[in-house]
Design an enzyme around this catalytic site. Structure first.
Site, short mmCIF file in Angstrom:
data_model
loop_
_atom_site.label_atom_id
_atom_site.label_comp_id
_atom_site.label_asym_id
_atom_site.label_seq_id
_atom_site.Cartn_x
_atom_site.Cartn_y
_atom_site.Cartn_z
N GLY A 225 32.52 -5.54 15.74
CA GLY A 225 32.07 -4.18 15.44
C GLY A 225 32.61 -3.68 14.12
O GLY A 225 32.83 -4.46 13.18
N ALA A 227 35.17 -1.77 11.31
CA ALA A 227 36.60 -1.83 10.97
C ALA A 227 37.35 -0.64 11.57
O ALA A 227 38.52 -0.76 11.95
CB ALA A 227 36.77 -1.85 9.45
N ARG A 228 36.68 0.51 11.67
CA ARG A 228 37.32 1.70 12.24
C ARG A 228 37.74 1.45 13.69
O ARG A 228 38.89 1.69 14.07
CB ARG A 228 36.36 2.90 12.17
CG ARG A 228 36.93 4.19 12.76
CD ARG A 228 35.90 5.30 12.72
NE ARG A 228 34.71 4.98 13.49
CZ ARG A 228 34.63 5.13 14.82
NH1 ARG A 228 35.66 5.59 15.50
NH2 ARG A 228 33.51 4.83 15.44
N VAL A 229 36.83 0.95 14.49
CA VAL A 229 37.16 0.66 15.89
C VAL A 229 38.08 -0.56 15.98
O VAL A 229 38.92 -0.64 16.87
CB VAL A 229 35.88 0.45 16.72
CG1 VAL A 229 36.21 0.11 18.18
CG2 VAL A 229 35.00 1.69 16.66
N GLU A 247 35.96 -9.47 14.55
CA GLU A 247 34.79 -9.82 13.75
C GLU A 247 34.18 -8.51 13.26
O GLU A 247 33.51 -7.81 14.02
CB GLU A 247 33.79 -10.63 14.59
CG GLU A 247 34.33 -11.96 15.06
CD GLU A 247 34.73 -12.90 13.94
OE1 GLU A 247 34.30 -12.64 12.78
OE2 GLU A 247 35.46 -13.86 14.17
N CYS A 282 26.09 -7.80 10.34
CA CYS A 282 27.31 -7.78 9.55
C CYS A 282 27.28 -8.79 8.40
O CYS A 282 28.06 -8.69 7.46
CB CYS A 282 28.52 -8.04 10.44
SG CYS A 282 28.38 -9.56 11.42
#
Length: 513
Positions: A225, A227-229, A247, A282
Site C-alpha cells: 500500500g 508509504a503513509r500507512v 511493498e 505501484c
C-alpha cells in the site's frame, strides 16, 4: 373509558413496539458480537499459533495440499474472480486474467514444482577449526504471519503472498482491502471453501479491524500500500519487534532516448500506464523524461496508439479500468485542476464523475513543484518532462525518493549501463515497462521509501522462512587446544591454524619456532 374495539389496536401497537424494541436490542447485541476487535484478534492469533505449534503446517504434504487446493480454486472459480474484479474496478476480463489470475496460477505452479528443492537444507563448508564437522542451513517457517493486501490488484496481491507464506509452512491471516469489497468478500468464501481454515484465515474490515490485527504479536507482516500507512504498520510491528515486508510505491520514471523504435516504445509505455489498471499500479510509469526536440514525436506516437487501443472516446472504452472510488477520482481531478497544471494538458483531460473515468491524459513540462510531480499519481495522468541532454534525467530522478521501478528506452548500450549504475530503484526494466514483475527469478521489492524486503517465487519462500544455521560435530578428535591452561605452544598452534599456513602448523605441532 375506552371500548374493547379501541383498546385492541392499542394493545397490538404496544406488543409490536415491545417486539421491535427487543429485536433492536438483540440486533445490537448481535452486531457487538460480530465486531472484530482486539479480543477477537488475539483469540484468532492464539488459535492459529496452537495449530501451527502442532506441526501440521510444517510438513511437505500439508503445503502441497494447500497449493493444489489453490490451483483447483483458480480452475473452478476463474469466472467469479474476474467478475469480482470487474465489480470493483471495471477491470476488463482479459486484463484481469493476465495481470491477476494467471500470475497467481504461475506463482502456485512454480511453488508446487520447486517446493521440495526449496525445503532441502543448504549444505555449507566447514573449516579446520571445527573438524570433524558438517553444517547446513535449514529453512523453517516463521510461525503465524499477517498479509495486509491492497485494492489495485486485490486478488493477485492477496494470494501471491499467501502462497509464499503457505509454501514456507506458516499459518497465515489475510486482511484484504475494503476498497475492493467484491474481491474481499469473494476471498473470504473461497479460502473458507478450499483451504485449511485451522491455518489459513481471512479477516474483512477497514481501519478498526486492521488496527485490532496490528495490535497482536505476529512472526512477520507483509503490507502492500502507501508509504503513509506503511509507517503505521512498521510502528505497530516495532512494539513486538516483528519483521516486516513493505511493498509501497513511489514515482516510477521512464527515460526515453530519441534512438528508440518509436511505435514500439509508445505501445509499451501505454501498456505500462493506461492498460495497467488505468495507471493504478505501484509499478506503472509515473512520468516520462525525454529530449525537448523529441517530445513532440513521442506525444504524437502516444496519441496515435492510444486511439488504436481505446478509441476516440476512451472514457467509453471497455478495455480500460475505472478509478476505484470517488475519493481517488477527486484526488486525481485536483491534480489536473491545479493552476500550474491545467494549462499543461496536451492530450485528454476529460472526466466522467458518475462513471469514475478519466481519459488518458498527457501533461507537458509541468513545474517540478506541482502536486502531480510531488506525489505518486496512481491514475491515468502522465507528465512528460523535457531536458536538453538525456543525462539530465539523473538529477530529476535523484531529486525524488527512490522509486519501486525505473524504466529506460534506448538502443545506446553505454546509456543502459550508466542508467543501471546511477539509478537506485526496487527494480529496473530496459525497453519495456511493468513486465519484469512476471519474471519469477527476479525479486520484487522496493528500496528506502518504496519499500523493504521482497517476495515472488523462491524469494517469497525465503522471506517467510527463518534460515537456521546448524553445525554437526563428532565426539572424535577432541583437541585440548581450545581448553585451559592456555600455553604459548597452544597459542602458536591456534594462530598457525587460523592463518592456514601448513608449514607453520607442522612447526607448531613439533614445538619448533
Amino acid at each position: 373509558m375506552l371500548s374493547k374495539a379501541t383498546s385492541l389496536p392499542i394493545k397490538l401497537c404496544c406488543f409490536l413496539f415491545i417486539l421491535m424494541f427487543c429485536n433492536s436490542i438483540s440486533g445490537a447485541r448481535s452486531r457487538r458480537e460480530q465486531v472484530f476487535d482486539g479480543e477477537k484478534a488475539n483469540f484468532l492469533v492464539r488459535e492459529l499459533r496452537k495449530n501451527f505449534d502442532s506441526g501440521r503446517t510444517k510438513s511437505y504434504e500439508w503445503r502441497v495440499s494447500q497449493l493444489e487446493a489453490i490451483v483447483k480454486m483458480l480452475e473452478e472459480k476463474e469466472e467469479e474472480i474476474t467478475d469480482a474484479l470487474y465489480k470493483d474496478l471495471s477491470k476488463p476480463q482479459f486484463e484481469a486474467f493476465i495481470s491477476e489470475v494467471s500470475q497467481v496460477k504461475s506463482s502456485c505452479s512454480e511453488a508446487l514444482q520447486e517446493l521440495k528443492h526449496w525445503m532441502k537444507p543448504d549444505k555449507v563448508k566447514t573449516t579446520i577449526t571445527t573438524f570433524p564437522s558438517s553444517a547446513e542451513i535449514v529453512s523453517e517457517p516463521l510461525g503465524v504471519v499477517l498479509v495486509i493486501s491492497t485494492w489495485n490488484f486485490p486478488f493477485l496481491l492477496s494470494m501471491d503472498p499467501v502462497i509464499g507464506a503457505i509454501s514456507a509452512g506458516n499459518a497465515v491471516v489475510l486482511k484484504p482491502s475494503e476498497i475492493a469489497p467484491a474481491v474481499s468478500s469473494l476471498l473470504v468464501n473461497l479460502i473458507e471453501q478450499y483451504l485449511d481454515n485451522s491455518a489459513v484465515r481471512v479477516v474483512e474490515g477497514a481501519i478498526p479491524e486492521t488496527t485490532a490485527l496490528l495490535e497482536q504479536k505476529w512472526d512477520k507482516i507483509l503490507y502492500t500500500g502507501s508509504a503513509r500507512v506503511g509507517r503505521i504498520v512498521m510502528a505497530a510491528a516495532a512494539k513486538h519487534l516483528t519483521p516486516v515486508i513493505l511493498e509501497l510505491g513511489g514515482k516510477c520514471p521512464a527515460v526515453v532516448e530519441s534512438d528508440v523504435n518509436l511505435q514500439v516504445t509508445a505501445r509499451r509505455i501505454i501498456a505500462g500506464k493506461w492498460a495497467c489498471n488505468s495507471g493504478q499500479a505501484c509499478i506503472s510509469v509515473d512520468y516520462v523524461i525525454t529530449r525537448k526536440e523529441f517530445a513532440p514525436k513521442l506525444i504524437s506516437a502516444l496519441k496515435e496508439e492510444l486511439e488504436q487501443f481505446f478509441g476516440k472516446d476512451p472514457i467509453e472504452s471497455k478495455d480500460m479500468s475505472r478509478i476505484v472510488s470517488p475519493n481517488q477520482f477527486a484526488r486525481l481531478v485536483n491534480l489536473l485542476d491545479e493552476d500550474k497544471v491545467s494549462d499543461k494538458i496536451v492530450l485528454g483531460g476529460q472526466r466522467d464523475e458518475k462513471k469514475l473515468r478519466i481519459a488518458p491524459t498527457i501533461l507537458l513540462d509541468v513545474p517540478e513543484d506541482a502536486m502531480v510531480m510531488q506525489e505518486e499519481i496512481f491514475g491515468p495522468i502522465l507528465p512528460i518532462i523535457t531536458v536538453g541532454n538525456i543525462e539530465d534525467c539523473y538529477r530529476i530522478i535523484k531529486s525524488k525518493p527512490k522509486p519501486l521501478a525505473a524504466y529506460l528506452f534506448t538502443n545506446n548500450e553505454q546509456l543502459k549501463k550508466d542508467y543501471v549504475e546511477n539509478i537506485s530503484s526496487g527494480g529496473m526494466l530496459i525497453n519495456d515497462a511493468v513486465i519484469h514483475v512476471a519474471t519469477r527469478g527476479l525479486p520484487f521489492g522496493g528500496v528506502e521509501e518504496s519499500g523493504m524486503g521482497c517476495y515472488h517465487g523462491k524469494f517469497s519462500f525465503d522471506s517467510f522462512s527463518h534460515k537456521k544455521s546448524v553445525l554437526y560435530r563428532s565426539f572424535d578428535a577432541d583437541s585440548s587446544m581450545r581448553y585451559p591452561p592456555y600455553t604459548p605452544q597452544k597459542e602458536k598452534l591456534l594462530k598457525a591454524i587460523i592463518g592456514g599456513n601448513i608449514v607453520q602448523i607442522i612447526l607448531a605441532l613439533l614445538g619448533w619456532s
